[in-house]
Design an enzyme around this catalytic site. Structure first.
Site, PDB file in Angstrom:
ATOM      1  N   LEU A 446       0.817  -1.215   0.000  1.00 51.62           N
ATOM      2  CA  LEU A 446       0.000   0.000   0.000  1.00 51.62           C
ATOM      3  C   LEU A 446       0.851   1.266   0.000  1.00 51.62           C
ATOM      4  O   LEU A 446       0.422   2.308  -0.484  1.00 51.62           O
ATOM      5  CB  LEU A 446      -0.924   0.019   1.227  1.00 51.62           C
ATOM      6  CG  LEU A 446      -1.949  -1.117   1.316  1.00 51.62           C
ATOM      7  CD1 LEU A 446      -2.703  -1.041   2.625  1.00 51.62           C
ATOM      8  CD2 LEU A 446      -2.916  -1.049   0.139  1.00 51.62           C
ATOM      9  N   GLY A 447       2.037   1.194   0.556  1.00 42.85           N
ATOM     10  CA  GLY A 447       2.901   2.376   0.614  1.00 42.85           C
ATOM     11  C   GLY A 447       4.015   2.149   1.608  1.00 42.85           C
ATOM     12  O   GLY A 447       4.207   1.060   2.151  1.00 42.85           O
ATOM     13  N   GLY A 448       4.759   3.199   1.864  1.00 39.84           N
ATOM     14  CA  GLY A 448       5.874   3.122   2.805  1.00 39.84           C
ATOM     15  C   GLY A 448       6.230   4.495   3.309  1.00 39.84           C
ATOM     16  O   GLY A 448       5.825   5.506   2.737  1.00 39.84           O
ATOM     17  N   GLY A 449       6.990   4.553   4.386  1.00 41.92           N
ATOM     18  CA  GLY A 449       7.365   5.833   4.960  1.00 41.92           C
ATOM     19  C   GLY A 449       8.551   5.691   5.878  1.00 41.92           C
ATOM     20  O   GLY A 449       9.345   4.747   5.767  1.00 41.92           O
ATOM     21  N   PHE A 451       8.806   4.773   8.915  1.00 45.07           N
ATOM     22  CA  PHE A 451       8.855   3.663   9.853  1.00 45.07           C
ATOM     23  C   PHE A 451       8.784   2.294   9.195  1.00 45.07           C
ATOM     24  O   PHE A 451       8.944   1.289   9.862  1.00 45.07           O
ATOM     25  CB  PHE A 451       7.712   3.791  10.858  1.00 45.07           C
ATOM     26  CG  PHE A 451       7.789   5.036  11.699  1.00 45.07           C
ATOM     27  CD1 PHE A 451       8.818   5.224  12.596  1.00 45.07           C
ATOM     28  CD2 PHE A 451       6.838   6.031  11.577  1.00 45.07           C
ATOM     29  CE1 PHE A 451       8.901   6.359  13.365  1.00 45.07           C
ATOM     30  CE2 PHE A 451       6.906   7.179  12.348  1.00 45.07           C
ATOM     31  CZ  PHE A 451       7.945   7.347  13.242  1.00 45.07           C
ATOM     32  N   GLY A 452       8.495   2.227   7.887  1.00 46.28           N
ATOM     33  CA  GLY A 452       8.449   0.936   7.241  1.00 46.28           C
ATOM     34  C   GLY A 452       7.445   0.882   6.100  1.00 46.28           C
ATOM     35  O   GLY A 452       6.884   1.897   5.690  1.00 46.28           O
ATOM     36  N   SER A 453       7.231  -0.315   5.595  1.00 44.75           N
ATOM     37  CA  SER A 453       6.319  -0.539   4.471  1.00 44.75           C
ATOM     38  C   SER A 453       5.002  -1.122   4.974  1.00 44.75           C
ATOM     39  O   SER A 453       4.961  -1.840   5.970  1.00 44.75           O
ATOM     40  CB  SER A 453       6.954  -1.497   3.463  1.00 44.75           C
ATOM     41  OG  SER A 453       8.177  -0.966   2.986  1.00 44.75           O
ATOM     42  N   LYS A 472       1.914  -3.306   8.838  1.00 42.01           N
ATOM     43  CA  LYS A 472       3.111  -2.475   8.707  1.00 42.01           C
ATOM     44  C   LYS A 472       4.326  -3.261   9.165  1.00 42.01           C
ATOM     45  O   LYS A 472       4.380  -3.757  10.298  1.00 42.01           O
ATOM     46  CB  LYS A 472       2.984  -1.186   9.529  1.00 42.01           C
ATOM     47  CG  LYS A 472       4.247  -0.309   9.487  1.00 42.01           C
ATOM     48  CD  LYS A 472       4.103   0.927  10.345  1.00 42.01           C
ATOM     49  CE  LYS A 472       3.210   1.955   9.693  1.00 42.01           C
ATOM     50  NZ  LYS A 472       3.846   2.585   8.519  1.00 42.01           N
ATOM     51  N   ASP A 577       5.725  13.190  13.458  1.00 36.06           N
ATOM     52  CA  ASP A 577       5.790  13.010  12.002  1.00 36.06           C
ATOM     53  C   ASP A 577       4.430  13.273  11.352  1.00 36.06           C
ATOM     54  O   ASP A 577       3.960  12.487  10.530  1.00 36.06           O
ATOM     55  CB  ASP A 577       6.281  11.593  11.682  1.00 36.06           C
ATOM     56  CG  ASP A 577       6.832  11.482  10.260  1.00 36.06           C
ATOM     57  OD1 ASP A 577       7.154  12.529   9.674  1.00 36.06           O
ATOM     58  OD2 ASP A 577       6.932  10.361   9.747  1.00 36.06           O
TER      59      ASP A 577
END
Length: 762
Positions: A446-449, A451-453, A472, A577
């Protein structure tokens, strides 16, 4: 204040004696001294000369000293009856570090380039393969990063007097003043700091990225301000030959199947330039098909991009002909067949782990020795199974049947307990296999940032419908000293926090091999950034544009969620964040704040790492950079920046042809002028409640004030958005003012017009 050099010189200050071509001795026994001829020298443990400044003092009666100035410049200075003069200084001999005041450029008279060159690896300061320098032709005001001084893989973009075109996030870095000078003698860039007390440096890392770092005294560490290229894998040949780059893994470089690190010791120090080498040599094209067991074979490599070093297109009627063409060419190492046949000769460079499943990349076949191709190596082995007798077979069958029954009964009991826990809303401790099954082996990302995927999954519930979840994978935890018990306790604390505007935590997983997973409710409308920024341009379809009513509802919901974290919980939880990517939307477009509590779980330094999500720096409050204690007002600042993006429908730090200024500055001015209508997203065609727009802009500009004492609390923010209290016109923050030379439109803290404060009445 200056310091006399007595024992050693820190390499990071711009003087690295090891670059003279000789390797220094052991650091503990090497020493720096002033020689009898007035030169600054480095000698090893047996007094052999390793490096010298190679200058002539010209006066035997002169006194020569070496000092490190507060600027970080190491200066060799001569003093005689005529005064002082500089014989040599480190800022004229740049290495991997660019300090304020030093010049990065090109001397047109001597033809000498003043550039930065990365270390070979973290343990060897000798010149590496990555270089940052100005355009040597002098025809453009920009600088480039090159590999081996031959391949340019990143450019800053032209300098427009305020920022480099290729680094739009510089709009958020009001602490730096960059200057470009070009005349008959040369062209160069230099930079200074608005606040001389701040310590900052720009470094070309061993991985080929340039990083701007600032020292935070309270934390006792350097924090990353920005980095280029943003994606590590965009660095040319960052992992060397026959290796794959994957920013989500640690280490980020890995060898292809059938290959191993060419120099494991260098890999451990971050130097991947030698890449990987084959486990076994190729037999090389004795047949045209590769069908014999001893012939070279091919292994399909999935999930990677095609090599960027040029391929050769040949005529082939199909995959088999393409395969044969590669086998007949001893220099061919890989092939791909899609619309045509592409062969890669020589080394394979710039392979990247493919995260975009819609990229449509062709299958890549790597040529390997028969010993390294699984199908061929296994065919050479004969496995002989013998049976002890019919009775033994029967006993084994009975034991297997009994084991199956026991496992089935245990699984049913676990499923029942699992279902009851979920239905009661209890936090569930998942097994890693549960999460892997629920996400179909983490197949739908779905996505990532920071802190993780995140991956989509479905939890099968006994006697009911499946529950859609988002799993996550926490990344970066291996370097954090947190045991399994502490992790579980922290997660259970987060799991007790329930609010309509917070994403619900369903469960967690703490695997035996260090895997850490969090299982949340799935949000079908994704994150706010996708809804807010996906459609662009005034001509976008109405259905693609988030309405003002939806935006205002999202703003109030996110504010309520933050207020609960800061005031409603037993312990104040500072998010650290806040940005559109961490505000999720459910099926009714209700805002739900995500990733709360992870700053404590993962470590706040993770939220300072700004390489993974472009533009994150635009949401950080000034106190993150200043090194003072971070309070809940840091989240208020970030929320203010998000509010401005909700109004404009675009990234604050992104430039456009219609607006050449930093949008928060434009917004602050227009709010003071009472002209907030021009700030509204043009795609809405004016369809908005202008009273709400004015209220949103005012509270947003109060949120982004430099002094956290002048910012409202989240409780006040919610009250303003709900229309419970009124709010005065805010001043223009000083940090935004530095982007313009028009002092008349600014508001400094000492001005009379800044004396008004937020006030409200019920």
């Amino acid at each position: 204040m200056v310091q006399e050099v007595r024992v050693a010189v820190h390499a990071g200050l711009g003087c690295e004696p090891g670059r003279a071509g000789l390797r220094p001795g052991h650091p503990a026994t090497s020493r720096v001294a002033i020689a009898a001829d007035g030169n600054l020298v480095l000698v090893n443990e047996v007094n052999d000369l390793v490096w010298s400044t190679n200058v002539t003092s010209g006066d035997d009666r002169a006194t020569v000293v070496a000092v490190i100035l507060d600027t970080g410049n190491l200066v060799l200075r001569r003093t005689n009856g005529h005064g002082e003069s500089v014989l040599w200084q480190s800022m004229d001999h740049l290495t991997d570090t660019w300090l304020p005041g030093a010049r990065l450029g090109f001397n047109k008279l001597t033809g000498e380039a003043q550039s930065l060159t990365a270390w070979i690896n973290s343990g060897d300061p000798s010149p590496g393969v990555f270089t940052l320098g100005i355009d040597p032709s002098g025809t453009s005001a920009q600088y480039f990063i090159t590999w081996n001084r031959t391949v340019t893989y990143w450019a800053s973009g032209e300098w427009n007097g305020e920022i480099f075109a290729g680094i739009p996030e510089m709009t958020a870095h009001y602490m730096y003043n960059f200057e470009f000078v070009s005349d008959a003698n040369g062209s160069y860039f230099s930079y200074s700091l608005q606040d001389p007390s701040i310590i900052s440096r720009l470094v070309v890392s061993v991985s080929g990225q340039i990083t701007q770092l600032t020292w935070v005294p309270s934390a006792g560490e350097w924090i990353l301000i920005w980095t280029e290229p943003h994606r590590l894998c965009d660095v040319h040949a960052v992992c060397g030959k026959f290796a794959v780059c994957d920013e989500k893994s640690q280490p980020f470089c890995s060898c292809l199947a059938g290959f191993r690190a060419a120099s494991p010791g260098d890999w451990d120090l971050g130097d991947h330039s030698l890449g990987c080498r084959r486990n076994n040599p190729l037999r090389c094209g004795t047949t045209a098909t590769g069908d014999k067991d001893d012939d070279d074979g091919f292994l399909l490599i999935t999930g990677v991009s095609m090599p960027k070093n040029g391929s050769i297109l040949v005529r082939a009627s199909g995959d088999r002909d393409c395969r044969s063409a590669c086998l007949m060419d001893c220099s061919c190492n890989a092939y791909a067949y899609s619309d045509g046949c592409a062969l890669w000769n020589g080394e394979l460079l710039n392979l990247q782990r493919q995260t975009d499943e819609s990229s449509g990349a062709s299958n890549l076949y790597i040529r390997l020795s028969a010993m390294d191709v699984p199908s061929k190596s296994s065919s050479k082995k004969t496995i002989t199974l013998s049976c002890a007798g019919a009775s033994a077979a029967l006993i084994i069958a009975i034991l297997l049947a009994m084991a199956f029954v026991v496992v089935r009964m245990s699984s049913r009991r676990r499923t029942k307990r699992f279902t009851q826990a979920l239905q009661r809303g209890n936090l569930v401790a998942f097994r890693y296999s549960d999460a892997r099954k629920a996400t179909n082996n983490f197949s739908e990302k779905l996505g990532g940032g920071s802190f993780g995927s995140v991956y989509k999954g479905n939890l099968a519930i006994a006697g009911g419908a499946d529950i859609a979840v988002a799993v996550k994978k926490l990344e970066g935890l291996r370097n954090i000293d947190m045991g399994d018990k502490q992790f579980r306790n922290e997660v259970r604390t987060i799991g007790t926090i329930h609010h309509v505007n917070l994403v619900r935590l369903r469960g967690f997983c703490s695997g035996r091999r260090g895997e850490r997973l969090l299982v949340y409710d799935y949000m079908p409308n994704g994150s706010l950034d996708k809804s807010l920024f996906s459609a662009s341009g005034a001509g976008a379809a109405a259905g693609d544009v988030l309405s003002w009513a939806a935006r205002y509802k999202i703003a109030i919901g996110a504010a309520r969620g933050l207020l609960y974290l800061l005031k409603g919980c037993r312990d104040c939880i500072i998010h650290c964040d806040i940005k559109p990517e961490n505000i999720l939307l459910d099926e009714s477009m209700t805002a739900k704040v995500a990733d709360f509590g992870l700053a404590k779980l993962v470590g706040r330094e993770s939220s300072r790492v700004l390489t993974t999500v472009r533009g994150t720096i635009g949401y950080l409050a000034p106190e993150w950079i200043a090194g003072v204690a971070v309070t809940s007002k840091a989240d208020v600042y970030s929320f203010g920046m998000v509010m401005l993006e909700l109004v404009s429908g675009r990234r604050n730090a992104r430039w456009s042809a219609s607006c050449s200024e930093y949008f928060p500055l434009v917004a602050a001015r227009k709010v003071r002028e009472g002209d907030v209508a021009v700030l509204l997203d043009e795609r809405l065609d004016g369809e908005a409640d202008m009273e709400e727009v004015d209220r949103a802009c005012r509270v947003a500009c109060w949120c982004v004030q430099d002094d956290e004492a002048r910012r409202p609390t989240m409780e006040q923010v919610v009250q303003v958005l709900e229309g419970v209290v009124a709010v005065d016109v805010p001043p223009v923050p000083v940090s935004l003012k530095v982007f313009t030379d028009d002092a008349a439109d600014s508001c400094f803290s000492g001005d009379d017009e800044c004396s008004s404060q937020m006030k409200g009445s019920s």
